[in-house]
Enzyme design. Structure first.
Site, short mmCIF file in Angstrom:
data_model
loop_
_atom_site.label_atom_id
_atom_site.label_comp_id
_atom_site.label_asym_id
_atom_site.label_seq_id
_atom_site.Cartn_x
_atom_site.Cartn_y
_atom_site.Cartn_z
N LYS A 1 0.82 -1.19 0.00
CA LYS A 1 0.00 0.00 0.00
C LYS A 1 0.86 1.25 0.00
CE LYS A 1 -2.83 -2.48 3.30
NZ LYS A 1 -3.19 -2.53 4.74
N GLY A 2 2.15 1.05 0.33
CA GLY A 2 3.02 2.19 0.60
C GLY A 2 3.16 3.20 -0.51
N GLU B 1 7.63 2.10 -6.16
CA GLU B 1 7.74 1.64 -4.77
C GLU B 1 7.88 2.84 -3.83
OE1 GLU B 1 7.34 -0.20 -2.43
OE2 GLU B 1 8.45 -2.06 -2.43
N ASP C 1 14.73 -0.79 0.60
CA ASP C 1 15.47 -0.93 1.86
C ASP C 1 16.39 -2.16 1.75
OD1 ASP C 1 16.32 -1.01 4.49
OD2 ASP C 1 14.35 -0.76 5.38
P1 XMP Z 1 12.65 -4.10 1.34
O1 XMP Z 1 13.37 -4.30 2.63
O2 XMP Z 1 12.06 -5.37 0.79
O3 XMP Z 1 11.48 -3.14 1.74
O4 XMP Z 1 13.50 -3.36 0.32
C1 XMP Z 1 10.37 -3.04 1.00
C2 XMP Z 1 9.19 -2.66 1.85
O5 XMP Z 1 9.45 -2.62 3.25
C3 XMP Z 1 8.83 -1.52 3.85
N1 XMP Z 1 9.85 -0.67 4.52
C4 XMP Z 1 9.58 0.42 5.24
N2 XMP Z 1 8.41 0.98 5.56
N3 XMP Z 1 9.56 2.66 6.74
C5 XMP Z 1 8.41 2.12 6.31
O6 XMP Z 1 7.35 2.65 6.60
C6 XMP Z 1 10.78 2.16 6.47
O7 XMP Z 1 11.79 2.71 6.90
C7 XMP Z 1 10.78 0.97 5.70
N4 XMP Z 1 11.77 0.19 5.22
C8 XMP Z 1 11.16 -0.80 4.50
C9 XMP Z 1 8.14 -0.79 2.75
O8 XMP Z 1 6.78 -1.14 2.78
C10 XMP Z 1 8.75 -1.30 1.49
O9 XMP Z 1 7.84 -1.33 0.42
MG MG Z 2 5.60 -1.26 1.12
#
Ligand code: XMP
Ligand code: MG
Length: 183
Positions: free
Chosen positions: A46-47, A102, A106
């Site tokens: 949803k982000g 996206e 992260d």
């Molecule tokens: P990855 O670790 O797979 O991350 O690259 C993808 C999803 O993880 C969530 N994410 C965060 N959400 N603050 C957030 O609100 C953060 O600092 C954070 N780091 C990772 C996010 O949903 C992203 O799509």
């Molecule tokens: Mg997300």
């Protein structure tokens, strides 16, 4: 303005105005790059919804839109490394130019998975657009083609990003007070 959401924010990283300006620039760059083609935007729920809504309005192209929902975080602030599809594409993407949108890159687990998945479905090209990049969190070798802002090693919320489903509706991006998720 103080309210029950802003009380939990340690620091504002990017204001509403800074986000608006940066998203407008990104939209222009993407529109230039894809001019004359018909890309398919794939927003990751949803982000990305707030970013996506602003980005595509800043991107005057003939384009299509799909949403995918994936999850790898179970109300935690660190990635589990496992990615699950909760909502899949509703159309054939064979031969299409995809633009994945996206909220944050992260660990890279989500986008590494999606790249493989969408390639296997026959996408002609995959472009990654992320509002935020947190290079310090990286576990997989993934990089984005377009990055809004590079963020420090802290849990950030707002403008679509949540902690335990809260704070998505903050109009700016901020760092959450650690006591909010440590308590
Ligand atoms: P990855 O670790 O797979 O991350 O690259 C993808 C999803 O993880 C969530 N994410 C965060 N959400 N603050 C957030 O609100 C953060 O600092 C954070 N780091 C990772 C996010 O949903 C992203 O799509
Ligand atoms: Mg997300």
């Amino acid at each position: 303005m103080k309210n029950e959401l802003t009380n939990d924010i340690l620091k504002v990283l990017y204001t509403e105005e800074q986000i608006r300006e940066r998203v407008r620039e990104m939209g222009e760059e993407i529109a230039e790059r894809f001019a004359g083609t018909r890309p398919l935007f794939v927003g990751i729920l949803k982000g990305s919804v707030l970013f996506l809504a602003d980005l595509i309005r800043a991107c005057p192209l003939r384009c299509d839109l799909e949403m995918m929902a994936v999850s790898s975080y179970a109300n935690a602030t660190k990635s589990s490394g496992r990615v699950r599809i909760n909502h899949d594409l509703q159309q054939d993407i064979h031969g299409r130019d995809l633009i994945i949108v996206e909220d944050i890159l992260d660990s890279g687990n989500t986008l590494a998975f999606l790249q493989e998945y969408l390639k296997a479905k026959g996408a002609a090209s995959i472009t990654i657009v992320t509002l935020l990049d947190k290079p310090s969190g990286r576990q997989k070798a993934v990089s984005a083609d377009y990055v809004g802002f590079t963020v420090p090693d802290a849990f950030v919320v707002g403008y679509g990003l949540d902690y335990a489903q809260l704070y998505r509706n903050l109009p700016y991006i901020g760092i959450l007070k650690p006591e909010v998720y440590e308590s």
